[in-house]
Design an enzyme around this catalytic site. Structure first.
Site, short mmCIF file in Angstrom:
data_model
loop_
_atom_site.label_atom_id
_atom_site.label_comp_id
_atom_site.label_asym_id
_atom_site.label_seq_id
_atom_site.Cartn_x
_atom_site.Cartn_y
_atom_site.Cartn_z
N ASP A 36 55.23 37.92 15.51
CA ASP A 36 54.44 38.82 14.68
C ASP A 36 53.62 37.99 13.70
O ASP A 36 53.70 36.75 13.69
CB ASP A 36 55.33 39.83 13.94
CG ASP A 36 54.64 41.19 13.79
OD1 ASP A 36 53.42 41.20 13.50
OD2 ASP A 36 55.30 42.23 13.96
N VAL A 95 51.60 45.83 19.95
CA VAL A 95 50.87 45.89 18.68
C VAL A 95 50.31 47.30 18.51
O VAL A 95 50.37 48.11 19.43
CB VAL A 95 49.74 44.83 18.63
CG1 VAL A 95 50.31 43.43 18.91
CG2 VAL A 95 48.62 45.14 19.62
N GLU A 97 48.09 50.75 18.28
CA GLU A 97 47.20 51.33 19.29
C GLU A 97 45.75 51.30 18.85
O GLU A 97 45.13 52.35 18.56
CB GLU A 97 47.64 52.78 19.59
CG GLU A 97 49.00 52.90 20.27
CD GLU A 97 48.94 52.58 21.75
OE1 GLU A 97 48.77 53.49 22.56
OE2 GLU A 97 49.06 51.38 22.09
N SER A 124 50.75 53.55 24.95
CA SER A 124 51.19 54.89 25.37
C SER A 124 50.01 55.80 25.71
O SER A 124 50.20 56.87 26.26
CB SER A 124 52.02 55.53 24.25
OG SER A 124 51.25 55.64 23.07
N HIS A 145 55.13 50.95 29.77
CA HIS A 145 55.25 51.89 28.67
C HIS A 145 56.69 52.32 28.47
O HIS A 145 57.22 53.15 29.21
CB HIS A 145 54.35 53.11 28.94
CG HIS A 145 54.46 54.17 27.90
ND1 HIS A 145 54.32 55.51 28.18
CD2 HIS A 145 54.72 54.11 26.56
CE1 HIS A 145 54.48 56.21 27.08
NE2 HIS A 145 54.73 55.39 26.08
N ASN A 148 60.10 55.80 22.93
CA ASN A 148 60.74 55.60 21.62
C ASN A 148 61.83 56.65 21.37
O ASN A 148 61.58 57.84 21.60
CB ASN A 148 59.66 55.69 20.53
CG ASN A 148 60.13 55.19 19.19
OD1 ASN A 148 61.06 54.40 19.09
ND2 ASN A 148 59.49 55.68 18.14
N GLU A 157 57.39 53.73 32.11
CA GLU A 157 56.27 53.95 33.03
C GLU A 157 55.63 52.61 33.36
O GLU A 157 55.24 51.86 32.46
CB GLU A 157 55.23 54.88 32.40
CG GLU A 157 55.68 56.33 32.30
CD GLU A 157 54.62 57.24 31.70
OE1 GLU A 157 54.47 58.37 32.17
OE2 GLU A 157 53.95 56.81 30.72
N ASN A 196 53.08 61.94 29.18
CA ASN A 196 52.26 62.49 28.10
C ASN A 196 51.15 63.38 28.63
O ASN A 196 50.74 64.33 27.96
CB ASN A 196 51.69 61.36 27.25
CG ASN A 196 52.75 60.68 26.41
OD1 ASN A 196 53.79 61.27 26.12
ND2 ASN A 196 52.52 59.44 26.02
#
Length: 387
Positions: A36, A95, A97, A124, A145, A148, A157, A196
């Site tokens: 990070d 990181v 979106e 996502s 993917h 959470n 995915e 989604n």
């Protein structure tokens, strides 16, 4: 590259998704390096991993020695990208979106990583193909993917970009299984992928119900809760954040249909900074992390059948567009990605097609959402023959 060749995984980003991905990979026996931009982010992430592992130890799902090994050797951190990716066979980006940020990250990773390293984005919502255009060898670029919270959600995915090779996708499926996850392949890079995307039209419906104002969110949520749903639709929207809810609808407005445009009720809430749990007030008041949902009585205007019909209709579209390989993948995706009782095709198997079609036409007429009109496979019942 084969499964046994993978020894080291680098995770870029240590937020909620990043440290969760790092944890499950390390618990699977991989050497994991988490990178990070600030040490304080990494320190916080390591504390959260330790807390999560301690829970597993307390439940007898992991030994104290295994936990100690992960924290001392299996999972390490760095602020240096080159150090993180050196010798890594898989690099997973987690990181924020933001498309430009992701492209910047992958342009750097493409330069620093080994020539045969697999580069994966945990996005996502964003186009895997577009992100992958900055990578030197896009055949090794893919979407991975996780859902959470990563340490509890089973689904991953595996998303093909426009140039992703089958070998890359197959290998990441094997890695997912080793990490105790259920991989589902997304064959085409489309907005929302599988899970989604199937949930998307119900988000637009929830917004339209709020704008109409006749059916109260409390009525919808209490009806769902009385059926055993742990977190009802509007409660979930508040929990996630109404700003996130609006952002998602706006994304689908630009990529799927203008009818996904966020409604006035939600936009007003965002303008007032009434975002849900994180601000203490949204659709509901929140006290000690719980939504205060009044019981305003029952309603038959909106029922679980309506929400299910919308999901089934969208699942049919996903199959027709070739996004999913099978009905089983669709059902597994929804079941394990949304903690649902069952997937849409399984739920609809015992229903009459006319019941689904009538529910969809009712919603489309009442809320002026033509995207909810039943597909021909719903009307004639042939959705039951989809494989």
């Amino acid at each position: 590259m084969k499964l046994e060749d993978i020894k080291k995984i680098a995770v870029i980003g240590s937020g909620a998704m990043g440290h969760g991905i790092a944890q499950v990979c390390a618990a699977a026996g991989y050497n994991v390096v988490m990178k990070d931009v600030k040490q304080e982010y990494l320190d916080s992430a390591m504390l959260k991993v330790k807390e999560s592992l301690d829970i597993l130890v307390s439940k007898g799902k992991m030994s104290a020695d295994e936990c100690a090994g992960i924290m001392s050797q299996g999972l390490t951190t760095t602020l240096d990208t080159a150090e993180a990716v050196k010798g890594a066979q898989i690099i997973i980006e987690a990181v924020p979106e933001v498309m430009d940020l992701k492209k910047k990250v992958f342009a750097e990773l493409s330069e620093l990583a080994g020539a045969d390293a697999i580069l994966a984005t945990n996005t996502s919502t964003m186009s895997v193909s577009e992100i992958g255009r900055v990578v030197k060898n896009p055949a090794r670029f893919i979407g991975m993917h996780f859902f959470n919270p990563v340490n509890r959600m089973k689904l991953v995915e595996i998303i093909y970009g426009e140039s992703t090779s089958h070998d890359t996708a197959n290998l990441l499926c094997e890695v997912s299984v080793k990490c105790d996850k259920l991989p589902v392949k997304v064959l085409k890079d489309r907005p929302g992928f599988i899970v989604n995307r199937i949930n998307a039209p119900n988000q637009a419906l929830l917004s339209a119900i709020l704008d109409e104002g006749k059916v109260k969110p409390e009525q919808v949520d209490m009806k769902m809760k009385k059926l055993g749903i742990k977190m009802a639709p509007y409660e979930t929207a508040d929990f996630v954040g109404l700003d996130v809810f609006c952002h998602t609808l706006a994304y689908y407005e630009g990529t799927l249909s203008p009818q996904y445009k966020p409604g006035k009720f939600l936009e007003d809430k965002v303008k007032k900074n009434e975002l849900g749990m994180k601000t203490g007030h949204g659709i509901y008041q929140w006290v000690n992390g719980k939504a205060q949902i009044a019981d305003l009585g029952d309603t038959d205007a909106i029922t679980p059948i309506h929400f299910m019909a919308v999901q089934v209709n969208e699942a049919v579209k996903v199959m027709k567009e070739g996004i999913a390989a099978s009905v089983k993948d669709v059902d597994d995706g929804v079941k394990f990605g949304m903690n649902a009782f069952a997937g849409p095709f399984a739920l609809a198997a015992g229903m009459q097609p006319q019941q689904l079609a009538d529910a969809l036409n009712y919603l489309a007429d009442r809320y002026k959402l033509d995207m909810l009109r039943p597909e021909s496979e719903i009307i004639d019942g042939s959705y039951k023959n989809m494989k």
